[in-house]
Design a protein around this motif. Structure first.
Motif, PDB file in Angstrom:
ATOM      1  N   THR A 104     -13.428  21.172 -15.280  1.00  0.00           N
ATOM      2  CA  THR A 104     -12.140  19.908 -16.087  1.00  0.00           C
ATOM      3  C   THR A 104     -12.534  18.487 -15.175  1.00  0.00           C
ATOM      4  N   PRO A 105     -13.571  17.822 -15.445  1.00  0.00           N
ATOM      5  CA  PRO A 105     -13.488  16.071 -15.589  1.00  0.00           C
ATOM      6  C   PRO A 105     -12.733  15.352 -15.167  1.00  0.00           C
ATOM      7  N   THR A 106     -11.996  16.066 -14.561  1.00  0.00           N
ATOM      8  CA  THR A 106     -10.251  14.928 -14.438  1.00  0.00           C
ATOM      9  C   THR A 106     -10.162  14.776 -12.756  1.00  0.00           C
ATOM     10  N   ALA A 107      -9.198  13.906 -12.978  1.00  0.00           N
ATOM     11  CA  ALA A 107      -8.715  13.981 -11.826  1.00  0.00           C
ATOM     12  C   ALA A 107      -7.325  14.746 -11.459  1.00  0.00           C
ATOM     13  N   SER A 108      -6.670  14.260 -10.406  1.00  0.00           N
ATOM     14  CA  SER A 108      -5.073  15.652 -10.484  1.00  0.00           C
ATOM     15  C   SER A 108      -4.128  15.432 -11.098  1.00  0.00           C
ATOM     16  N   ALA A 109      -3.641  16.031 -11.337  1.00  0.00           N
ATOM     17  CA  ALA A 109      -2.545  16.381 -12.181  1.00  0.00           C
ATOM     18  C   ALA A 109      -1.679  15.414 -11.932  1.00  0.00           C
ATOM     19  N   GLU A 110      -1.163  15.783 -10.162  1.00  0.00           N
ATOM     20  CA  GLU A 110      -0.033  14.680  -9.606  1.00  0.00           C
ATOM     21  C   GLU A 110      -0.821  12.892 -10.026  1.00  0.00           C
ATOM     22  N   LEU A 111      -2.159  12.407  -9.667  1.00  0.00           N
ATOM     23  CA  LEU A 111      -2.462  11.489 -10.171  1.00  0.00           C
ATOM     24  C   LEU A 111      -2.598  11.414 -11.732  1.00  0.00           C
ATOM     25  N   ALA A 112      -2.897  11.874 -12.563  1.00  0.00           N
ATOM     26  CA  ALA A 112      -2.814  11.296 -13.809  1.00  0.00           C
ATOM     27  C   ALA A 112      -1.295  11.594 -14.783  1.00  0.00           C
ATOM     28  N   GLU A 113      -0.564  12.062 -14.070  1.00  0.00           N
ATOM     29  CA  GLU A 113       0.907  11.723 -13.697  1.00  0.00           C
ATOM     30  C   GLU A 113       0.895  10.475 -13.646  1.00  0.00           C
ATOM     31  N   ARG A 114       1.041  10.069 -12.842  1.00  0.00           N
ATOM     32  CA  ARG A 114       1.141   8.324 -12.310  1.00  0.00           C
ATOM     33  C   ARG A 114       0.687   7.279 -13.031  1.00  0.00           C
ATOM     34  N   MET A 115      -0.906   7.727 -13.626  1.00  0.00           N
ATOM     35  CA  MET A 115      -1.416   6.449 -14.299  1.00  0.00           C
ATOM     36  C   MET A 115      -1.259   6.679 -15.511  1.00  0.00           C
ATOM     37  N   PHE A 116      -0.312   7.308 -16.418  1.00  0.00           N
ATOM     38  CA  PHE A 116       0.450   7.517 -17.996  1.00  0.00           C
ATOM     39  C   PHE A 116       1.938   7.238 -16.978  1.00  0.00           C
ATOM     40  N   ASP A 117       2.100   6.507 -16.243  1.00  0.00           N
ATOM     41  CA  ASP A 117       3.097   5.639 -16.087  1.00  0.00           C
ATOM     42  C   ASP A 117       3.287   4.018 -15.671  1.00  0.00           C
ATOM     43  N   LYS A 118       3.154   3.497 -16.719  1.00  0.00           N
ATOM     44  CA  LYS A 118       2.860   2.069 -16.317  1.00  0.00           C
ATOM     45  C   LYS A 118       3.694   1.560 -15.099  1.00  0.00           C
ATOM     46  N   VAL A 119       4.646   1.902 -14.125  1.00  0.00           N
ATOM     47  CA  VAL A 119       5.597   1.464 -13.289  1.00  0.00           C
ATOM     48  C   VAL A 119       5.016   1.987 -12.491  1.00  0.00           C
ATOM     49  N   LEU A 120       4.396   2.903 -12.167  1.00  0.00           N
ATOM     50  CA  LEU A 120       3.673   3.822 -10.793  1.00  0.00           C
ATOM     51  C   LEU A 120       2.269   3.022 -10.797  1.00  0.00           C
ATOM     52  N   ALA A 121       1.651   3.143 -11.879  1.00  0.00           N
ATOM     53  CA  ALA A 121       0.665   3.051 -11.703  1.00  0.00           C
ATOM     54  C   ALA A 121       0.163   2.107 -11.689  1.00  0.00           C
ATOM     55  N   ALA A 122       0.983   0.872 -11.766  1.00  0.00           N
ATOM     56  CA  ALA A 122       1.257  -1.086 -11.219  1.00  0.00           C
ATOM     57  C   ALA A 122       0.861  -0.709  -9.636  1.00  0.00           C
ATOM     58  N   GLU A 123       2.556  -0.276  -9.048  1.00  0.00           N
ATOM     59  CA  GLU A 123       2.783   0.146  -7.993  1.00  0.00           C
ATOM     60  C   GLU A 123       1.368   0.716  -7.221  1.00  0.00           C
ATOM     61  N   THR A 124       0.635   1.752  -7.865  1.00  0.00           N
ATOM     62  CA  THR A 124      -0.560   2.717  -7.031  1.00  0.00           C
ATOM     63  C   THR A 124      -1.637   1.539  -6.753  1.00  0.00           C
ATOM     64  N   PHE A 125      -2.107   0.419  -8.213  1.00  0.00           N
ATOM     65  CA  PHE A 125      -2.695  -0.586  -7.745  1.00  0.00           C
ATOM     66  C   PHE A 125      -2.748  -1.734  -6.798  1.00  0.00           C
ATOM     67  N   GLU A 126      -1.204  -1.917  -7.031  1.00  0.00           N
ATOM     68  CA  GLU A 126      -0.976  -3.128  -5.258  1.00  0.00           C
ATOM     69  C   GLU A 126      -1.246  -2.762  -4.473  1.00  0.00           C
ATOM     70  N   ALA A 127      -0.509  -1.306  -3.647  1.00  0.00           N
ATOM     71  CA  ALA A 127      -0.706  -0.643  -2.561  1.00  0.00           C
ATOM     72  C   ALA A 127      -2.506  -0.277  -2.414  1.00  0.00           C
ATOM     73  N   ALA A 128      -3.430  -0.363  -3.143  1.00  0.00           N
ATOM     74  CA  ALA A 128      -4.563  -0.501  -2.586  1.00  0.00           C
ATOM     75  C   ALA A 128      -5.041  -1.593  -2.737  1.00  0.00           C
ATOM     76  N   GLY A 129      -4.264  -2.523  -3.146  1.00  0.00           N
ATOM     77  CA  GLY A 129      -4.984  -3.945  -3.184  1.00  0.00           C
ATOM     78  C   GLY A 129      -5.331  -4.635  -4.198  1.00  0.00           C
ATOM     79  N   LEU A 130      -5.324  -3.913  -5.426  1.00  0.00           N
ATOM     80  CA  LEU A 130      -5.869  -4.052  -6.366  1.00  0.00           C
ATOM     81  C   LEU A 130      -5.288  -5.112  -7.609  1.00  0.00           C
ATOM     82  N   PRO A 131      -6.112  -6.245  -7.925  1.00  0.00           N
ATOM     83  CA  PRO A 131      -5.564  -7.683  -8.925  1.00  0.00           C
ATOM     84  C   PRO A 131      -4.937  -6.750  -9.964  1.00  0.00           C
ATOM     85  N   VAL A 132      -3.814  -7.429 -10.459  1.00  0.00           N
ATOM     86  CA  VAL A 132      -2.913  -6.768 -11.009  1.00  0.00           C
ATOM     87  C   VAL A 132      -2.067  -8.058 -11.547  1.00  0.00           C
TER      88      VAL A 132
END
Length: 316
Positions: A104-132
């Motif tokens: 199955t060519p996918t991310a983990s279930a936990e990471l996928a669910e974070r990506m489909f929550d826009k608030v949690l996704a943005a927090e993930t990007f910011e924590a990784a030092g990525l521009p949002v």
């Protein structure tokens, strides 16, 4: 060449993914294999039935979804499971933990669910030092803003905010991701594949959407954008995403800065353009399912596709 092996692929929600299904069939044929497409759907009368077999499905939230899919995979000797809609991604990832022999060519279930929550996704990007785009967390706003529902897609439910009064009208701001609105912008979609064997990005193909219908690109063209490729490569490595990924970026035309808007950890509807441009994502998936590490793919900028409606007839 006479096929010497059959690979059975189960699409989850692949009702309209006829073009992608054909690309998998072609990629298998080039490898001396026969590819059989199955698709789990609520109704049988869907276009994918023109090239594959539609099997009775469940809704992704049904209590028996995993028992049902496990039995389906066993009955049809499924080798690969590919989700095509948001709700199916975490389901496919969890199914892979239950049936580890199925690729199955996918991310983990936990990471996928974070990506489909826009608030949690943005927090993930910011924590990784990525521009949002700057996010509003309260206090005096820097207008204009845009409020996006935490859950949902296809730009549904967006609220444009030009005054503090409009911001105050949002009764439940926690249900939205509220960020600075960039009006002079270029929107860029990037189709990617990250190896599940090595964890390295193998394909990063940026494209510009020229025409959109129902939230999907019906005309799109690949572009030469080294800064986009570099940012997306950094993003994929920083987040740990694997498999098929679609990254949505915007470029602020006033200062040329790139920002990450969202990431869909699945094959996007316009990914066929990336394949025609040289990034053989179906072939990469087939190879990795066989335990073969594919090489990285280059792509051809200026590859344009135009999608069109074609009828599939059912006699009920």
């Amino acid at each position: 060449m006479t096929p010497t092996h059959t690979v059975n692929i189960l699409f989850l929600g692949g009702a309209k993914r006829v073009a992608m299904g054909r690309l998998f069939i072609d990629a298998a044929e080039r490898r001396g294999m026969k590819c059989r497409i199955f698709s789990s759907e609520i109704t049988h009368n869907v276009p994918i039935s023109s090239i594959g077999t539609v099997v009775e499905g469940r809704r992704w939230t049904d209590a028996d979804i995993y028992d049902h899919l496990s039995a389906l995979c066993t009955r049809h000797h499924i080798n690969i499971v590919i989700p095509f809609v948001d709700g199916a991604v975490a389901v496919a990832a969890h199914l892979n933990t239950l049936l580890p022999d199925i690729f199955t060519p996918t991310a983990s279930a936990e990471l996928a669910e974070r990506m489909f929550d826009k608030v949690l996704a943005a927090e993930t990007f910011e924590a990784a030092g990525l521009p949002v785009p700057p996010t509003w967390h309260g206090g005096t706003p820097s207008l204009p803003l845009i409020a996006k529902p935490r859950h949902g897609s296809a730009s549904q439910g967006l609220i444009m905010i030009d005054t503090e009064a409009q911001l105050q009208d949002i009764s439940t701001p926690a249900d939205y991701l509220i960020q600075r609105r960039i009006d002079r912008r270029e929107e860029i979609s990037v189709d990617c594949y990250v190896s599940r064997i090595s964890g390295r990005p193998l394909a990063i193909v940026p494209r510009r959407r020229l025409e959109v219908a129902g939230g999907e690109a019906v005309r799109t063209i690949t572009i030469d954008a080294p800064d986009v490729v570099a940012l997306v490569d950094r993003t994929l490595r920083a987040t740990g995403l694997q498999g098929a990924v679609t990254v949505q970026l915007i470029r602020d035309l006033d200062d040329n800065r790139l920002y990450i808007m969202e990431i869909n950890p699945r094959l996007g509807g316009g990914a066929v353009c990336a394949v025609h441009a040289g990034a053989d994502i179906p072939g990469m998936i087939l190879d990795e399912a066989a335990g073969i590490l594919p090489g990285p793919a280059a792509y051809r900028p200026g590859t344009e596709i135009a999608r069109y409606l074609q009828e599939v007839v059912f006699y009920n």
